[in-house]
Design an enzyme around this catalytic site. Structure first.
Site, PDB file in Angstrom:
ATOM      1  N   ARG A 195      -3.362  -1.699  -5.986  1.00  0.00           N
ATOM      2  CA  ARG A 195      -2.292  -2.975  -5.698  1.00  0.00           C
ATOM      3  C   ARG A 195      -2.914  -3.997  -6.742  1.00  0.00           C
ATOM      4  O   ARG A 195      -3.766  -3.863  -7.633  1.00  0.00           O
ATOM      5  CB  ARG A 195      -2.683  -3.543  -4.405  1.00  0.00           C
ATOM      6  CG  ARG A 195      -4.149  -3.872  -3.935  1.00  0.00           C
ATOM      7  CD  ARG A 195      -4.313  -4.440  -2.894  1.00  0.00           C
ATOM      8  NE  ARG A 195      -5.715  -4.757  -2.455  1.00  0.00           N
ATOM      9  CZ  ARG A 195      -6.421  -4.743  -1.377  1.00  0.00           C
ATOM     10  NH1 ARG A 195      -5.404  -4.599  -0.233  1.00  0.00           N
ATOM     11  NH2 ARG A 195      -7.626  -5.134  -1.268  1.00  0.00           N
ATOM     12  N   LYS A 250       0.900  -1.275   0.086  1.00  0.00           N
ATOM     13  CA  LYS A 250      -0.080   0.137  -0.110  1.00  0.00           C
ATOM     14  C   LYS A 250       0.892   1.345   0.052  1.00  0.00           C
ATOM     15  O   LYS A 250       0.457   2.326  -0.771  1.00  0.00           O
ATOM     16  CB  LYS A 250      -0.990   0.129   1.312  1.00  0.00           C
ATOM     17  CG  LYS A 250      -1.977   1.157   1.220  1.00  0.00           C
ATOM     18  CD  LYS A 250      -2.985   1.121   2.435  1.00  0.00           C
ATOM     19  CE  LYS A 250      -3.499  -0.228   2.764  1.00  0.00           C
ATOM     20  NZ  LYS A 250      -4.746  -0.259   2.099  1.00  0.00           N
ATOM     21  N   ARG A 297      -3.719   2.993   8.361  1.00  0.00           N
ATOM     22  CA  ARG A 297      -4.201   1.535   7.757  1.00  0.00           C
ATOM     23  C   ARG A 297      -2.886   0.690   7.804  1.00  0.00           C
ATOM     24  O   ARG A 297      -1.752   1.166   7.939  1.00  0.00           O
ATOM     25  CB  ARG A 297      -4.496   1.855   6.275  1.00  0.00           C
ATOM     26  CG  ARG A 297      -5.939   2.719   6.200  1.00  0.00           C
ATOM     27  CD  ARG A 297      -5.894   2.946   4.692  1.00  0.00           C
ATOM     28  NE  ARG A 297      -7.114   3.779   4.423  1.00  0.00           N
ATOM     29  CZ  ARG A 297      -8.281   3.495   3.853  1.00  0.00           C
ATOM     30  NH1 ARG A 297      -8.725   2.226   3.645  1.00  0.00           N
ATOM     31  NH2 ARG A 297      -9.093   4.610   3.621  1.00  0.00           N
ATOM     32  N   HIS A 343     -16.057  -7.716   1.641  1.00  0.00           N
ATOM     33  CA  HIS A 343     -15.094  -8.699   2.365  1.00  0.00           C
ATOM     34  C   HIS A 343     -15.168 -10.003   1.770  1.00  0.00           C
ATOM     35  O   HIS A 343     -14.236 -10.856   1.210  1.00  0.00           O
ATOM     36  CB  HIS A 343     -14.886  -8.782   3.700  1.00  0.00           C
ATOM     37  CG  HIS A 343     -13.923  -9.453   4.232  1.00  0.00           C
ATOM     38  ND1 HIS A 343     -14.309 -11.068   4.698  1.00  0.00           N
ATOM     39  CD2 HIS A 343     -12.694  -9.438   4.658  1.00  0.00           C
ATOM     40  CE1 HIS A 343     -13.392 -11.472   5.409  1.00  0.00           C
ATOM     41  NE2 HIS A 343     -12.532 -10.877   5.285  1.00  0.00           N
ATOM     42  N   ARG A 379     -39.452 -19.957 -25.668  1.00  0.00           N
ATOM     43  CA  ARG A 379     -40.601 -20.808 -25.547  1.00  0.00           C
ATOM     44  C   ARG A 379     -41.671 -20.173 -24.453  1.00  0.00           C
ATOM     45  O   ARG A 379     -41.564 -20.291 -23.335  1.00  0.00           O
ATOM     46  CB  ARG A 379     -40.227 -22.198 -24.808  1.00  0.00           C
ATOM     47  CG  ARG A 379     -39.063 -22.789 -25.780  1.00  0.00           C
ATOM     48  CD  ARG A 379     -38.727 -24.262 -25.117  1.00  0.00           C
ATOM     49  NE  ARG A 379     -37.528 -24.606 -25.666  1.00  0.00           N
ATOM     50  CZ  ARG A 379     -36.099 -24.429 -25.316  1.00  0.00           C
ATOM     51  NH1 ARG A 379     -35.870 -23.502 -24.581  1.00  0.00           N
ATOM     52  NH2 ARG A 379     -35.209 -25.176 -26.071  1.00  0.00           N
ATOM     53  N   MET A 409      -6.020  -7.376   8.645  1.00  0.00           N
ATOM     54  CA  MET A 409      -5.487  -6.396   9.658  1.00  0.00           C
ATOM     55  C   MET A 409      -6.396  -5.064   9.614  1.00  0.00           C
ATOM     56  O   MET A 409      -7.243  -4.907   8.907  1.00  0.00           O
ATOM     57  CB  MET A 409      -4.080  -6.009   9.225  1.00  0.00           C
ATOM     58  CG  MET A 409      -3.156  -7.249   9.252  1.00  0.00           C
ATOM     59  SD  MET A 409      -1.396  -7.112   8.907  1.00  0.00           S
ATOM     60  CE  MET A 409      -1.520  -6.813   7.296  1.00  0.00           C
ATOM     61  N   SER A 462     -37.324 -20.877 -38.924  1.00  0.00           N
ATOM     62  CA  SER A 462     -36.413 -21.313 -37.947  1.00  0.00           C
ATOM     63  C   SER A 462     -36.564 -22.798 -37.980  1.00  0.00           C
ATOM     64  O   SER A 462     -37.738 -23.380 -37.603  1.00  0.00           O
ATOM     65  CB  SER A 462     -36.644 -20.895 -36.609  1.00  0.00           C
ATOM     66  OG  SER A 462     -35.923 -21.418 -35.662  1.00  0.00           O
ATOM     67  N   CYS A 492     -33.269 -23.585 -34.365  1.00  0.00           N
ATOM     68  CA  CYS A 492     -33.348 -23.668 -32.961  1.00  0.00           C
ATOM     69  C   CYS A 492     -33.507 -24.675 -32.169  1.00  0.00           C
ATOM     70  O   CYS A 492     -33.860 -24.615 -30.832  1.00  0.00           O
ATOM     71  CB  CYS A 492     -34.335 -22.369 -32.766  1.00  0.00           C
ATOM     72  SG  CYS A 492     -36.242 -23.326 -33.307  1.00  0.00           S
ATOM     73  N   ASN A 535     -35.621 -30.592 -33.238  1.00  0.00           N
ATOM     74  CA  ASN A 535     -36.179 -31.617 -32.560  1.00  0.00           C
ATOM     75  C   ASN A 535     -37.380 -32.351 -33.019  1.00  0.00           C
ATOM     76  O   ASN A 535     -37.321 -33.514 -33.216  1.00  0.00           O
ATOM     77  CB  ASN A 535     -36.538 -30.888 -31.377  1.00  0.00           C
ATOM     78  CG  ASN A 535     -35.137 -30.327 -30.469  1.00  0.00           C
ATOM     79  OD1 ASN A 535     -34.194 -30.595 -30.821  1.00  0.00           O
ATOM     80  ND2 ASN A 535     -35.478 -29.572 -29.482  1.00  0.00           N
ATOM     81  N   TYR A 589     -28.138 -17.987 -38.863  1.00  0.00           N
ATOM     82  CA  TYR A 589     -27.808 -17.935 -37.357  1.00  0.00           C
ATOM     83  C   TYR A 589     -28.111 -19.392 -36.841  1.00  0.00           C
ATOM     84  O   TYR A 589     -28.858 -20.186 -37.570  1.00  0.00           O
ATOM     85  CB  TYR A 589     -28.529 -16.877 -36.458  1.00  0.00           C
ATOM     86  CG  TYR A 589     -30.102 -17.273 -36.500  1.00  0.00           C
ATOM     87  CD1 TYR A 589     -30.420 -18.211 -35.440  1.00  0.00           C
ATOM     88  CD2 TYR A 589     -30.929 -16.556 -37.377  1.00  0.00           C
ATOM     89  CE1 TYR A 589     -31.902 -18.010 -35.319  1.00  0.00           C
ATOM     90  CE2 TYR A 589     -32.115 -16.832 -37.261  1.00  0.00           C
ATOM     91  CZ  TYR A 589     -32.744 -17.569 -36.161  1.00  0.00           C
ATOM     92  OH  TYR A 589     -34.138 -17.861 -36.298  1.00  0.00           O
ATOM     93  N   GLY A 630      -8.482  -7.182   4.491  1.00  0.00           N
ATOM     94  CA  GLY A 630      -9.311  -7.169   5.444  1.00  0.00           C
ATOM     95  C   GLY A 630      -8.693  -7.814   6.610  1.00  0.00           C
ATOM     96  O   GLY A 630      -9.369  -7.947   7.847  1.00  0.00           O
TER      97      GLY A 630
END
Length: 892
Positions: free
Chosen positions: A352, A26, A96, A468, A574, A107, A771, A838, A775, A858, A105
């Site tokens: 840092r 730091k 600090r 933290h 869907r 210290m 499209s 699709c 399936n 596509y 966190g």
């Protein structure tokens, strides 16, 4: 004489970045930032050598130290024009820690040091804000009492909570100046009672108390545990940084924040971080308030409605963004920075090298093409798309059942299941016994470090993406969901409440740190989320491929996931999945039971607001990208109650007699429902359903200014589509007239029946896009039920009848021929028709190769297969020599 103190940011800066062993990370970086001309509040660093001497000499300081500190303090006073301890013009400082490597966190820190009963009045007078001054005073007392005096933090919180209850207020921001005065008095009374002496008022005493506390914190259990985990030598020690305070809590032109110059979870190159207006630094990481994203991109990515700093403070944000660029270029590494904005002026408090996940830390392999070992083309072609799974973070199996009970912030990626524990000690103890534990805390603190390390995952109800818990979890590679406010944890009863249900210690939950989801029970995991070292491959793939890649998604979670993975729109939404929600299914069933159009219309209109809301959310998530919405497709029996308890619930809610319900169920029963009354056939019989859905789409589109694509399912004839397109068009015009606004839209169909493929020229007269629903097209072309074919298809593949399962990889000789016919005939009838796929084949590399061959625009696939499709599409373009891929070949 040994120099124990090094100044920075004022009239002189004595350190630099390569002095981290002496000044700590730091201190060295504060000096470096000051040397770079960045706005760093003046201060000084007490070296790590003092820490070593402190422990070697029974916690005594080197004799020259006090004089050097006093001299450095005078330099700060000169630089700021304020005086430490002066009642009228007080200089306040922060104290600090700063080890040579980051230990976030672990210290201690004290802010606003120098305040007392007199200087607080001077601060109030000077700032012109009495409330701010007394708020700062109570913050100092809380931190100093906890860190230096050893008072319990919760005792301070209890006093504050009691005051808010007395005043009937809920937020700290609602406490008035007089309220803070009352709280401060009660703090002092508590300190006197617990310590047997007054709270220290001498700024000098406060300063040395804080310095001693920071050095002492090097040896507290949490810091020792952290060092052991990360192999940090004990003799390195910590430095102490004393810096003039700048205030992020002086008003609405003030802010504080934590940021990373890149996303520490995945390495994405965008300004990642959080800030709070009118707050101090601990507010961001402590979860006291909900932090806000720095950037619009980050806000949208998180799905937050809170304004980004980029929107609220554009000028300061631009300065901060410039600092980001300067620091990353200078350090040549991702930086973790802390900043404060005081009255519109930016101040840098820390930089840092940022903690990051293992995936983000990996060097991008393809980036190393710079070493001229391989070309971009070779990099793309040598990677098996299916092998991407081996490079992904653990995450939930998208096919697994998930009972989602809450959602928080996706603080650290990955998925984990474990038994619920509420303390770090228990987490550590049970982990030692071989159990996988989920550490659940209201918020974590540095005291929890050992439990966090032992846990499989971490869940907090407070805190943000830079809390933290989030920072430490990312550094440890632990999955973490933070800020899950829907959950209430009660440490006394060793339980937490969510959606009215109690989850006790010992119960099992699952978290997904990539989405923020919390689920009941154990959920199976796979390796689905891209790690950082494949990102560059994806960018090259995107530059190379011709076809777009969309996703099949209808939930906000799936849509956001797909966007994260690079989807360029939704190719299949869907809508029926939206109807199965518990709050909607009753209306759907009432619609099905209606015996006339007016009753059906009344029932479906109850669904309109929810359906519209679904589309608004999806359209916003997709941010103008194309969204193809398929109107209701499955047979009605799928929505009906069949179990006795479900029938009882439905009849009671609807006021129907059970015998009538059962009669209607009998009427709806079909021998082969997948080829029965479904898809566009429902729209023909019950146009009210499609009319409601079309209305919902158009109203949502107007609200979000998108161009929707409306898809009619299971069309087999041109006349079916013609009738339903007229219905959609009429609905659109009605909505546009009502709203006084219109949007562009297109209407098309799924090609999922052989007849539709063969009659594509006729159908294309009414369809602006096709499209291919592969399936169902595979089912109907092969005469196989995909639900039953698994019983015999392995034998077919084993004997070479099919090379692969045709439901997994497209049957190009049969189903593929139908697609080719449809493409050719569709384009003959309408030259600009948009073409996509699709079905599940949209994520299969071999099928994608076929799609490239026949010239589809596509492919669309499930969210977790989007990266595979992106790479496979690029490989197809390269192998087939598409013009768009020529440039990359030439470059290679």
């Amino acid at each position: 004489m040994t120099q124990w103190v090094y100044q920075f940011g004022g009239e002189k800066t004595e350190g630099k970045a390569d002095m981290r062993n002496l000044l700590g990370g730091k201190g060295a970086n504060l000096a470096e930032m000051a040397s770079l001309g960045l706005p760093v509040p003046p201060g000084f660093t007490i070296t790590t050598e003092v820490c070593t001497a402190f422990y070697e000499n029974n916690k005594d300081y080197p004799k020259e130290l006090k004089g050097q500190v006093a001299e450095a303090l005078k330099s700060i006073e000169k630089a700021t024009g304020m005086v430490f301890g002066d009642p009228a013009n007080p200089l306040l400082v922060s104290v600090r820690s700063g080890a040579r490597v980051s230990m976030p966190g672990m210290m201690d820190t004290v802010l606003n040091l120098g305040l007392n009963d007199e200087t607080v009045k001077g601060l109030a007078e000077k700032s012109g804000d009495e409330r701010f001054a007394w708020d700062s005073y109570r913050r100092f007392m809380t931190m100093y009492g906890d860190v230096v005096l050893g008072l319990e933090h919760h005792d301070f919180e209890d006093i504050l909570d009691q005051h808010k209850r007395d005043m009937d207020i809920t937020e700290d921001t609602d406490v008035t100046a007089d309220g803070w005065k009352t709280v401060v008095e009660r703090f002092k009374e508590m300190a006197q009672r617990e310590l047997g002496k007054p709270f220290p008022m001498d700024p000098e005493e406060q300063l040395w108390g804080a310095i001693g506390a920071v050095f002492s914190s090097w040896m507290v259990p949490r810091a020792i545990t952290y060092r052991q985990i990360h192999d940090i030598p004990e003799d390195w020690g910590t430095a102490v940084n004393v810096q003039s305070m700048v205030f992020g809590n002086m008003g609405d032109d003030c802010a504080t924040g934590v940021a990373f110059t890149r996303d520490p979870s995945n390495g994405e190159n965008y300004f990642y971080g959080e800030y709070l207006v009118n707050a101090q630094g601990e507010d961001v990481v402590a979860g006291i308030r909900t932090p806000q994203s720095l950037t619009i991109h980050g806000k949208e990515k998180e799905g937050s409605s809170l304004p980004a700093m980029e929107e609220v403070m554009p000028d300061v944000f631009k300065q901060l963004d410039d600092v980001r660029t300067k620091l990353e270029t200078h350090y040549r590494d991702m930086q973790d920075i802390e900043f404060t904005v005081q009255q519109g002026k930016l101040y840098m408090l820390q930089t840092r090298n940022g903690k990051r996940t293992a995936a983000a830390a990996l060097k991008i392999a393809v980036d190393m093409v710079h070493e001229n070992l391989i070309t971009k083309e070779q990099a793309l072609l040598r990677i098996e798309p299916q092998a991407l799974d081996q490079l992904l973070h653990p995450t939930l199996d998208p096919m697994a059942h998930k009972q989602i009970i809450a959602k928080g912030l996706p603080a650290s990626p990955g998925a984990a299941s474990g038994i619920v524990v509420f303390s770090a000690d228990e987490a550590e103890a049970r982990a030692k016994d071989g159990e996988k534990v989920m550490l659940c805390r209201i918020e974590t603190s540095p005291e929890d470090i050992h439990g966090m390390h032992a846990a499989a995952g971490i869940l907090t109800t407070r805190g943000g993406m830079t809390s933290h818990a989030a920072v430490v979890a990312r550094g440890m590679g632990r999955a973490c969901v933070a800020g899950c406010g829907a959950i209430t944890i009660d440490y006394k009863s060793n339980a937490m409440i969510v959606q009215g249900a109690e989850i006790k210690a010992g119960d099992i939950i699952t978290i997904d740190g990539s989405t923020g989801e919390v689920m009941l029970g154990e959920v199976a995991t796979i390796e689905p989320e891209l790690s950082g070292d494949f990102a560059e491959v994806m960018s090259w793939a995107d530059e190379t491929r011709r076809m777009k890649v969309r996703t099949n998604a209808e939930t906000p979670l799936d849509s956001k996931t797909a966007r994260h993975f690079g989807a360029e729109g939704i190719g299949l939404c869907r809508t029926e999945h939206m109807f199965f929600d518990a709050d909607r299914i009753q209306h759907v069933r009432e619609m099905i039971f209606a015996t006339s159009a007016p009753y059906r219309r009344e029932a479906v209109e109850k669904l309109l607001p929810a359906q519209r809301g679904d589309f608004v959310e999806l359209f916003k998530i997709m941010e103008g990208l194309p969204v193809t919405v398929r109107l209701l497709d499955p047979p009605l029996h799928e929505f009906m109650p069949h179990e006795q308890k479900d029938i009882d619930t439905f009849t009671k809610a609807a006021g129907f007699e059970e015998d009538k319900v059962r009669a209607r169920l009998a009427e709806l029963a079909e021998s082969n429902p997948m080829l029965g009354h479904r898809g566009c056939r429902l729209g023909i019989s019950y146009p009210e359903i499609y009319e409601m859905q079309a209305r919902a789409i158009f109203e949502a589109a107007i609200e979000t200014s998108v161009t929707p694509e409306i898809m009619i399912p299971l069309v087999g004839t041109a006349r079916e589509l013609e009738i339903l397109k007229e219905l959609v068009d009429e609905t659109a015009q009605a909505v546009f007239k009502e709203k006084g606004k219109s949007v562009d839209y297109i209407v098309g169909t799924m090609i999922e029946l052989p007849r539709a493929a063969l009659a594509a020229d006729k159908i294309a007269e009414h369809a602006e896009f096709f499209s291919f629903g592969t399936n169902d097209l595979t089912q109907t072309a092969l005469g196989m039920s995909r639900d039953d074919a698994g019983k015999f298809l392995p034998d077919y593949v084993a004997q070479g009848i099919y090379d692969k399962d045709p439901f997994t990889s497209l049957d190009t000789e049969g189903v593929g021929q139908l697609i080719e016919i449809a493409v050719e005939r569709g384009q003959d009838a309408r030259s600009d028709i948009k073409l996509g796929i699709c079905g599940e084949h949209g994520g299969d590399p071999a099928s994608i190769m076929f799609c490239e061959q026949v010239g589809l625009d596509y492919v669309s696939c499930s969210p977790y297969r989007v990266p595979i499709a992106r790479l496979a599409a690029a490989q197809a373009a390269l192998k087939l020599g598409k013009p768009e891929a020529a440039d990359i070949k030439k470059a290679a």
